[in-house]
Scaffold this active site. Structure first.
Site, PDB file in Angstrom:
ATOM      1  N   LYS A  71       0.857  -1.343  -0.005  1.00 42.76           N
ATOM      2  CA  LYS A  71       0.026   0.053   0.105  1.00 42.76           C
ATOM      3  C   LYS A  71       0.835   1.299   0.083  1.00 42.76           C
ATOM      4  CE  LYS A  71      -4.008   2.013   0.889  1.00 42.76           C
ATOM      5  NZ  LYS A  71      -3.536   3.054  -0.223  1.00 42.76           N
ATOM      6  N   LYS A 107       5.371   2.487  -2.963  1.00 40.67           N
ATOM      7  CA  LYS A 107       5.123   4.027  -3.215  1.00 40.67           C
ATOM      8  C   LYS A 107       5.333   4.019  -4.856  1.00 40.67           C
ATOM      9  CE  LYS A 107       4.640   7.655  -1.097  1.00 40.67           C
ATOM     10  NZ  LYS A 107       3.668   7.976  -0.107  1.00 40.67           N
TER      11      LYS A 107
END
Length: 416
Positions: A71, A107
């Site tokens: 995430k 990311k």
């Protein structure tokens, strides 16, 4: 004299290595955790409004998925680079685990100044980025979110493009979406709300009354503005705010609601007429009980750490304090709530959004904020206890707390 390290990847790796040594885990754990398990570099062709094709460079780093799917946000910025993206993915892994969320870190980024693009060009770039990384993302693989210079509109375009490619409506692919497209109530203000919560918890542990505390804030974007608003609601006095164009100071306290409206119209705090105008650097020199860095990385260096006049630093930005500065702050007795705890509210409510998308059942704002508050206060307590047990600063305590969870997951999976 050894020069100060400003490389975010090197600094992230130092933090992991230190936590591994203190927790006495095997070296293989550090070797696995010091780099992302997956890193994708893509070239995104975009047809510009004048008919030409321009190629944009994009990245996606997936750090570790031992605890769950990865995430992390997507930033559009001209200074995006490989080391930054990798470091941010590492920080996301530790941020998720410090609050006990079943996600690993990721990311993404695109090298672009979005202010130079038209709305249609921005949409084509957003959709193009998702097409290029489509094979490695998904609701059970890697769930992106907004970050620097990306917003709910961009998330909606990306969600729509992924849904087209997958052949089904897939709101769970991305978080930070508009409410009408499956977004969660409370997501927009979640990071700033969490920063305020963590600053408030710090005042309690230091026996300070929040209603008698003064606050200065560096950065007045989403995180800084909602941090200010929520600290103001708790009774603190916001005496100084700065952004990239300047700063303002008012000893008696700034009217935050009026400032937010001013920034909406003018794009900066500079020029706000109900306060004294100050330079960006002046924000570090002012005396305040709580300082919230909510801008970019490496803002608190050794020189600033030696002179800053505050009791509490609550990090709204990612990596705002260098490791060398951290040591000085600890020696000076300044209480630092580290970024991976202080600004974990965003990913906490992103997790709530993902859960709501998968269940197709949506919560009230009160439910969202109550659950965020419960998770973050418990995380603060755990990190504080760990830092005392190991006789280390709060940042190291946060990394030990996170590493313990990630290491146990890797161990049970047979990775180490």
């Amino acid at each position: 004299m050894k020069s100060e390290c400003l490389n975010p990847l090197t600094n992230a790796q130092k933090e992991i290595e230190n936590a591994c040594k203190l927790l006495k885990v095997s070296d293989s754990a550090y070797q696995i955790l010091k780099e992302p398990i997956r890193f994708l570099e893509v070239s995104i062709p975009v047809r510009m409004d004048d008919g030409t094709i321009r190629i944009f460079k994009g990245y996606r780093a997936q750090h570790n998925d031992a605890v769950g799917p990865t995430k992390g946000g997507i930033r559009f910025h001209q200074d995006v680079n490989i080391d930054e993206v990798k470091a941010l993915s590492i920080w996301m892994s530790f941020k998720c685990s410090v609050v006990g969320i079943p996600f690993g870190g990721a990311k993404g980024g695109v090298i672009v100044d979005p202010n130079t693009l038209s709305k249609s060009e921005l949409e084509r770039l957003s959709r193009g980025y998702i097409r290029e990384i489509y094979s490695i993302v998904g609701p059970d693989k890697d769930i992106p979110a907004p970050d620097v210079n990306t917003n709910e509109q961009i998330m909606a375009w990306m969600m729509d493009e992924y849904s087209k490619l997958s052949g089904k409506n897939s709101p769970g692919i991305i978080t930070g979406k508009p409410i009408i497209c499956g977004g969660s109530l409370g997501r927009t203000q979640a990071t700033g709300y969490g920063v305020a919560l963590m600053a408030y918890e710090a005042t309690k542990y230091l026996n300070l009354d929040i209603k008698n505390c003064t606050v200065s804030i560096q950065g007045f974007g989403n995180v800084g503005s909602y941090s200010a608003l929520n600290l103001h609601k708790l009774g603190a006095k916001i005496i100084a705010v700065s952004d990239s164009k300047g700063g303002i100071y008012k000893e008696g306290g700034i009217d935050i609601n009026a400032l937010i409206e001013y920034v909406k119209e003018n794009g900066s705090v500079a020029g706000f007429d109900d306060a004294e105008q100050i330079t960006n650097d002046k924000i570090f020199e002012l005396e305040a009980d709580i300082f919230v860095p909510a801008a970019l990385e490496n803002q608190i260096t050794t020189d600033i750490a030696r002179s800053i006049k505050t009791k509490i630093i609550c990090e709204g930005a990612n990596g705002p304090t260098t490791p060398e500065a951290d040591k000085i702050l600890y020696e000076r007795g300044i209480f630092v709530v580290p970024d991976i705890l202080a600004n974990a509210g965003g990913v906490t409510v992103s997790y709530f959004e993902w859960v709501q998308n998968l269940d197709n059942y949506y919560w009230t704002l009160e439910e969202v904020e109550d659950r965020q508050r419960m998770i973050m206060i418990e995380a603060f307590k755990k990190v504080y206890e760990t830092s005392n047990d190991y006789k280390v600063d709060m940042r190291t305590g946060a990394y030990i707390t996170s590493l313990n969870r990630i290491y146990k997951a890797m161990e049970m999976r047979g990775w180490v």
